[in-house]
Design a protein around this motif. Sequence first.
Motif, PDB file in Angstrom:
ATOM      1  N   ASP A  11      -7.723  -0.573  -1.120  1.00 40.99           N
ATOM      2  CA  ASP A  11      -7.623   0.973  -1.660  1.00 40.99           C
ATOM      3  C   ASP A  11      -6.253   1.386  -2.435  1.00 40.99           C
TER       4      ASP A  11
ATOM      5  N   LYS B  63       0.838  -1.230  -0.193  1.00 42.17           N
ATOM      6  CA  LYS B  63      -0.270   0.476   0.077  1.00 42.17           C
ATOM      7  C   LYS B  63       0.921   1.098   0.078  1.00 42.17           C
TER       8      LYS B  63
ATOM      9  N   PRO C 213      -4.603   8.528  -3.229  1.00 37.83           N
ATOM     10  CA  PRO C 213      -5.246   8.623  -2.343  1.00 37.83           C
ATOM     11  C   PRO C 213      -5.617  10.255  -1.706  1.00 37.83           C
TER      12      PRO C 213
END
Length: 264
Positions: free
Chosen positions: A256, A215, A261
């Motif tokens: 995600d 991530k 982001p």
Amino acid sequence: MSRPMQLSTQQLSHFNTFGFLIFRQLLTPAEVETYRREFDLGLDSWIEGRVHDGGSRTYAALMNETTPFIASLGRDARFASVAAQLLSREVICIAVDGNYQVGDTGWHPDTGSLDYLGVKFCIYPDPLTAASGALRVIPGSHLDPFHSAITNEAAEYGITPEGYPAFAFESNPGDVLVFNVGVWHAAFGGDNKRRQGVVVYYEDPQTEAATHSVKKAMAGNHQLFSSLGRELYSDYWRNLDDPQHKHWIARLAELDCLDTPVAN
């Protein structure tokens, strides 16, 4: 689409020990011609009428309708199946990119953490030698403690940057190099419009440490594109009608990691 390639025990041992593997003439001459044509179309459309001036690297995603063949390599078994075998786990194709490289690149790995695994396939549409910008890799530098002991400060070793003990991937169009993203690599002596294409896979993380590191790496990938005013993944890439590709998109969303982001 090509059939899966079954790697030999020797090939796997070579990759695990040295961190890289070479496939000579993996792409056919016809595929190389298509690759060249789409590569230039993709880079030219990315910079939208501007001219690559050779002053700095030009970087572009090749994951849209302008480059359908190049984009398809992400799910091509010669790449996807090989990546899974090399890492001994499920993988996610996270990028298919192109670069006009400029001059020397300096020594670096493509990850800031060894807590996750990834591989990068490099495709060069033009012949390269060690003197004209062929990628050099330091064998075994994907493994600690060797990985962490290396520095890009050549003076520390009393040598020039191009004097590092390394293997140079001298290649002809159609040849492909794959290396662990933890391998230290560089290129020297190349011109200011050296064409390089890459297909990159990360492991599908299953542990907390690997998930955190993947991530973090993906956030950096998104940030690079955001700084260029772009999204990493185009609508074309997100909506390719292929079961494996759909699984990758869904998995990136679960992690995600699909979208840029939101800044806090």
